[in-house]
Design an enzyme around this catalytic site. Structure first.
Site, PDB file in Angstrom:
ATOM      1  N   TRP A   1       0.564   8.373   0.197  1.00  0.00           N
ATOM      2  CA  TRP A   1      -0.759   8.987   1.066  1.00  0.00           C
ATOM      3  C   TRP A   1      -0.684  10.263   1.565  1.00  0.00           C
ATOM      4  O   TRP A   1      -0.871  11.414   0.505  1.00  0.00           O
ATOM      5  CB  TRP A   1      -1.837   8.607   1.554  1.00  0.00           C
ATOM      6  CG  TRP A   1      -2.678   7.109   0.864  1.00  0.00           C
ATOM      7  CD1 TRP A   1      -2.557   5.708   1.531  1.00  0.00           C
ATOM      8  CD2 TRP A   1      -2.973   6.649  -0.325  1.00  0.00           C
ATOM      9  NE1 TRP A   1      -2.970   5.064   0.951  1.00  0.00           N
ATOM     10  CE2 TRP A   1      -3.587   5.381  -0.493  1.00  0.00           C
ATOM     11  CE3 TRP A   1      -2.915   7.923  -1.227  1.00  0.00           C
ATOM     12  CZ2 TRP A   1      -4.551   5.198  -1.520  1.00  0.00           C
ATOM     13  CZ3 TRP A   1      -4.243   7.809  -2.131  1.00  0.00           C
ATOM     14  CH2 TRP A   1      -4.502   6.008  -1.975  1.00  0.00           C
TER      15      TRP A   1
ATOM     16  N   ASP B   1      -5.839  12.394   8.260  1.00  0.00           N
ATOM     17  CA  ASP B   1      -6.744  10.426   7.086  1.00  0.00           C
ATOM     18  C   ASP B   1      -6.468  10.005   7.942  1.00  0.00           C
ATOM     19  O   ASP B   1      -5.299   9.054   7.640  1.00  0.00           O
ATOM     20  CB  ASP B   1      -5.691  11.350   5.639  1.00  0.00           C
ATOM     21  CG  ASP B   1      -5.941   9.975   4.949  1.00  0.00           C
ATOM     22  OD1 ASP B   1      -6.945   9.213   5.123  1.00  0.00           O
ATOM     23  OD2 ASP B   1      -5.293  10.043   3.808  1.00  0.00           O
TER      24      ASP B   1
ATOM     25  N   LYS C   1     -12.003   0.812   3.286  1.00  0.00           N
ATOM     26  CA  LYS C   1     -11.095   0.065   4.675  1.00  0.00           C
ATOM     27  C   LYS C   1     -11.477  -0.259   5.876  1.00  0.00           C
ATOM     28  O   LYS C   1     -12.015  -1.971   6.043  1.00  0.00           O
ATOM     29  CB  LYS C   1     -10.406   0.611   4.939  1.00  0.00           C
ATOM     30  CG  LYS C   1      -8.651   0.858   3.578  1.00  0.00           C
ATOM     31  CD  LYS C   1      -8.937   1.983   2.980  1.00  0.00           C
ATOM     32  CE  LYS C   1      -8.143   1.886   1.809  1.00  0.00           C
ATOM     33  NZ  LYS C   1      -7.458   3.151   1.482  1.00  0.00           N
TER      34      LYS C   1
HETATM   35  C1  LIG Z   1      -6.915   4.178   0.497  1.00  0.00           C
HETATM   36  C2  LIG Z   1      -6.513   5.839   1.131  1.00  0.00           C
HETATM   37  C3  LIG Z   1      -6.909   6.420   0.162  1.00  0.00           C
HETATM   38  C4  LIG Z   1      -7.571   7.292  -0.712  1.00  0.00           C
HETATM   39  O1  LIG Z   1      -8.572   6.865  -0.388  1.00  0.00           O
HETATM   40  P1  LIG Z   1      -9.674   7.136  -1.582  1.00  0.00           P
HETATM   41  O2  LIG Z   1     -11.441   7.277  -1.333  1.00  0.00           O
HETATM   42  O3  LIG Z   1      -9.984   6.192  -2.672  1.00  0.00           O
HETATM   43  O4  LIG Z   1      -9.860   8.634  -2.160  1.00  0.00           O
HETATM   44  C5  LIG Z   1      -6.215   7.633   0.938  1.00  0.00           C
HETATM   45  N1  LIG Z   1      -5.555   8.026   2.254  1.00  0.00           N
HETATM   46  C6  LIG Z   1      -4.881   6.634   2.669  1.00  0.00           C
HETATM   47  C7  LIG Z   1      -4.391   6.988   3.850  1.00  0.00           C
HETATM   48  C8  LIG Z   1      -5.945   5.691   2.138  1.00  0.00           C
HETATM   49  O5  LIG Z   1      -5.471   4.380   3.239  1.00  0.00           O
END
Ligand SMILES: *Cc1c(COP(=O)(O)O)cnc(C)c1O
Length: 360
Positions: A102, A172, A196
């Protein structure tokens, strides 16, 4: 009908109590004669839902008043571009920590807008460690420092918050938000896709400090400008109303569990149980350094990868589903977000012991 223990990395399990409540309110929310999906986002019923959800999130995370909470769409992935567009200001570079898949995506996108300085990089060891504070080569002139506190695919989680000496820290938190209390004031901005640990897919939460708003570059699309959404209470256009409502139910559920302190105790215990069985024999292994092991995403391997398919099949027959590891890592991955009951982890641990002895 029995609900299975679903170890998906995302979209992931939601608390059963939340789904049941949504079910009970589906046809008629609170005497309105409408489902929440059918409401005008500007009507008084929906406004009360939206306002309460934000307040509950503020309570749960103890978000200081000088931060805005935005309820956006486009996923965490859209923020990879929105961050440089909004936060570079008159600077030309940003610092990024590269600790997994990511981070890499965030870096690739930022490179379209600015000079990206990689201030820590664990790709050499296959993204299995967390860089120490001393290893970060931070630049005082950077517009911001970006990192991924929990790498969902590698299962690597920072055990500290980087000190950036006044440079805004951007995180993030898609796969770790709400897993434990955090000090929001240490961050310039926190963002997370909902699917999540927050609610259904389609909603993205941005928590941003006031002083970072209003400096977007002139070519920033209106919808990518955080000020647009901050000035309009996330109702500049139609928000993801149902996902926002569901997130609100999850925030209420967290309060009912005793808040993030209580949630953290359970999460730590769940993770400890799983790592204990992984470490208890050579049959299973974890690629991740002990101090960097995620509470939320637990990748593990079988010493004999030829048994992977049998493991997954037998697990599924026992109601333990979506355990296959990410294609880039292989093996298994058990995602154990807040909504995974401790009984789910207990069942997985018991299954792992049983599977091991069946192979002896
Ligand atoms: C799942 C995830 C993403 C992507 O998220 P989207 O909402 O599908 O764009 C980005 N960063 C992390 C750390 C993730 O776990």
């Amino acid at each position: 009908m029995a609900r299975k223990f679903n170890f998906s990395a995302g979209p992931a399990m939601l608390p059963t109590a939340v789904i049941e409540r949504a079910q009970a309110e589906m046809l008629d929310w609170n005497g309105s004669g409408m489902s929440t999906m059918e409401m005008s986002h500007r009507g008084k019923e929906y406004m009360s839902i939206a306002t309460k959800a934000e307040q509950d999130l503020r309570d749960v995370m103890a978000i200081p008043d000088n931060y805005k909470v935005l309820f956006l769409q486009g996923g965490a992935s859209s923020q990879f571009a929105a961050i440089p567009l909004n936060l570079l200001g008159d600077k030309t570079s940003a610092d990024y920590l590269n600790t997994g898949m990511w981070s890499k995506k965030a870096i690739a996108e930022a490179k379209r807008y600015c000079t990206v300085n990689i201030v820590a990089d664990t790709s050499d060891n296959g993204f299995t460690t967390v860089p120490t504070q001393a290893e970060l080569n931070l630049n005082p002139d950077a517009a911001y420092v970006h990192y991924t506190p929990n790498e969902t695919i590698g299962g690597v989680e920072f055990d500290y918050i980087p000190e950036t000496n006044g440079v805004p820290l951007i995180a993030d938190m898609s796969s770790t938000i709400l897993s434990r209390p955090i000090d929001v004031s240490k961050f310039g901005m926190i963002y997370a896709g909902a699917q999540k640990n927050i609610g259904p897919a389609g909603l993205t939460i941005v928590i941003i400090r006031d002083d970072l708003l209003g400096n977007a570059s002139a070519n920033t699309p209106t919808m990518f400008n955080y000020a647009t959404h901050a000035d309009n209470d996330s109702m500049y256009n139609t928000p993801a109303t149902y996902a926002w409502y569901m997130a609100g139910l999850v925030f209420e559920w967290i309060k009912e569990q005793g808040g993030l302190e209580a949630i953290a105790v359970v999460n730590k215990r769940k993770a400890d149980k799983l790592y204990a069985v992984i470490d208890s024999s050579d049959f299973y292994g974890s690629p991740v350094a002990k101090n960097g092991r995620s509470w939320m995403n637990v990748p593990f391997t079988l010493a004999d990868a030829d048994l992977d398919a049998a493991f997954l099949k037998s697990a599924a027959e026992n109601g333990l589903i979506t355990l296959k590891g990410h294609r880039s890592v292989g093996g298994m991955r058990a995602s154990i977000y807040n909504a995974m009951p401790e009984e789910g982890v207990d069942a997985l641990v018991a299954f792992m012991k049983e599977f091991e002895s069946s192979q002896a």
